[in-house]
Motif scaffolding. Structure first.
Motif, short mmCIF file in Angstrom:
data_model
loop_
_atom_site.label_atom_id
_atom_site.label_comp_id
_atom_site.label_asym_id
_atom_site.label_seq_id
_atom_site.Cartn_x
_atom_site.Cartn_y
_atom_site.Cartn_z
N ALA A 1 -1.77 -9.19 -4.70
CA ALA A 1 -2.10 -8.16 -4.84
C ALA A 1 -3.35 -8.08 -5.21
O ALA A 1 -3.99 -7.51 -4.25
CB ALA A 1 -1.08 -6.89 -5.56
N ALA B 1 -6.11 -3.55 -11.29
CA ALA B 1 -5.92 -4.83 -9.84
C ALA B 1 -7.09 -5.11 -10.48
O ALA B 1 -8.15 -6.12 -9.03
CB ALA B 1 -5.76 -4.47 -8.73
N VAL C 1 7.40 -5.47 -8.11
CA VAL C 1 5.07 -4.88 -8.52
C VAL C 1 5.26 -4.41 -6.89
O VAL C 1 5.14 -4.19 -5.49
CB VAL C 1 4.77 -6.90 -7.95
N ASP D 1 1.74 -2.37 -5.34
CA ASP D 1 -0.06 -2.47 -5.20
C ASP D 1 -0.06 -0.81 -4.14
O ASP D 1 0.22 -0.58 -2.89
CB ASP D 1 -0.25 -3.86 -4.69
N ASP D 2 -1.08 -1.04 -4.00
CA ASP D 2 -1.64 0.13 -2.85
C ASP D 2 -2.72 -0.50 -1.59
O ASP D 2 -3.88 -0.42 -1.30
CB ASP D 2 -2.25 0.79 -3.26
N VAL E 1 1.49 -10.62 -9.01
CA VAL E 1 -0.18 -9.38 -8.66
C VAL E 1 -1.12 -10.41 -8.75
O VAL E 1 -2.05 -10.09 -8.00
CB VAL E 1 0.18 -9.61 -10.63
N THR F 1 -4.78 -0.28 -8.32
CA THR F 1 -4.10 -0.49 -9.43
C THR F 1 -2.43 -1.87 -8.68
O THR F 1 -2.32 -1.57 -7.43
CB THR F 1 -3.68 1.25 -9.69
N VAL F 2 -1.70 -2.22 -9.58
CA VAL F 2 -0.62 -2.91 -9.51
C VAL F 2 0.32 -1.91 -10.89
O VAL F 2 -0.11 -2.35 -11.81
CB VAL F 2 -0.66 -4.49 -9.69
N GLU F 3 1.08 -1.98 -10.44
CA GLU F 3 2.30 -1.76 -11.29
C GLU F 3 3.95 -2.29 -10.83
O GLU F 3 3.92 -3.25 -10.31
CB GLU F 3 3.25 0.03 -10.88
N THR G 1 1.30 0.27 -15.42
CA THR G 1 0.47 -0.02 -14.33
C THR G 1 -0.63 -1.34 -14.48
O THR G 1 -1.59 -0.79 -15.87
CB THR G 1 -0.08 1.34 -14.22
N ALA H 1 -5.95 -4.44 -3.75
CA ALA H 1 -5.13 -3.72 -4.25
C ALA H 1 -6.68 -2.99 -5.75
O ALA H 1 -7.53 -3.63 -5.54
CB ALA H 1 -3.59 -3.95 -4.97
#
Length: 134
Positions: A48, A7, A71, A73-74, A45, A55-57, A4, A53
């Motif tokens: 995102a 972002a 990928v 993202d929120d 990423v 955070t990015v996982e 994680t 975003a």
């Protein structure tokens, strides 16, 4: 394996480093190129981060026949490919994704989305793009 990231402006380079390190020690399906997977991780990423975003996982799953890069993202919004002109300074990311992966899709999540880019074993493909007879 997954990680994680915050972002921020460092996320794309951190994503590239994570994926390159992971794939550098992994046995990949035939025909899957590390450089392509690293580039796609960076593109997704970057998108995102630009979409807002926090955070990015990033997750990578590898089998003998397939590699999946996910990928998550929120950020709000939905990834939509655009047609960039030669003078545009942005808008090519998803076209690059579309060109360099075997398949990709987007799934909605409670907060944001998950984009999965996949590559498949190419050992049964002929040089001319046809499938070898069995």
């Amino acid at each position: 394996m997954k990680t994680t990231l915050a972002a921020d402006v460092n996320a794309p380079s951190e994503a590239r480093a994570f994926v390159a390190t992971l794939l550098g020690t992994s046995h990949l399906p035939a025909g899957v190129l590390v450089e392509r997977v690293v580039l796609i991780a960076s593109e997704l990423v970057t998108n995102a981060v630009q979409a807002g975003a926090t955070t990015v996982e990033i997750g990578v799953t590898i089998t003998a026949q397939r590699l999946d890069l996910v990928v998550i993202d929120d950020a709000g919004g939905w990834p939509t490919p655009t047609s960039a002109t030669p003078d545009d300074t942005a808008g090519r990311g998803l076209s690059i994704v579309d060109h360099l992966v075997d398949t990709w899709d987007v799934a909605s999540r409670k907060h944001g989305k998950a984009i999965t880019a996949s590559w498949f074993d190419q050992s049964d493909q002929r040089a001319d793009g046809g499938v070898l007879a069995e």
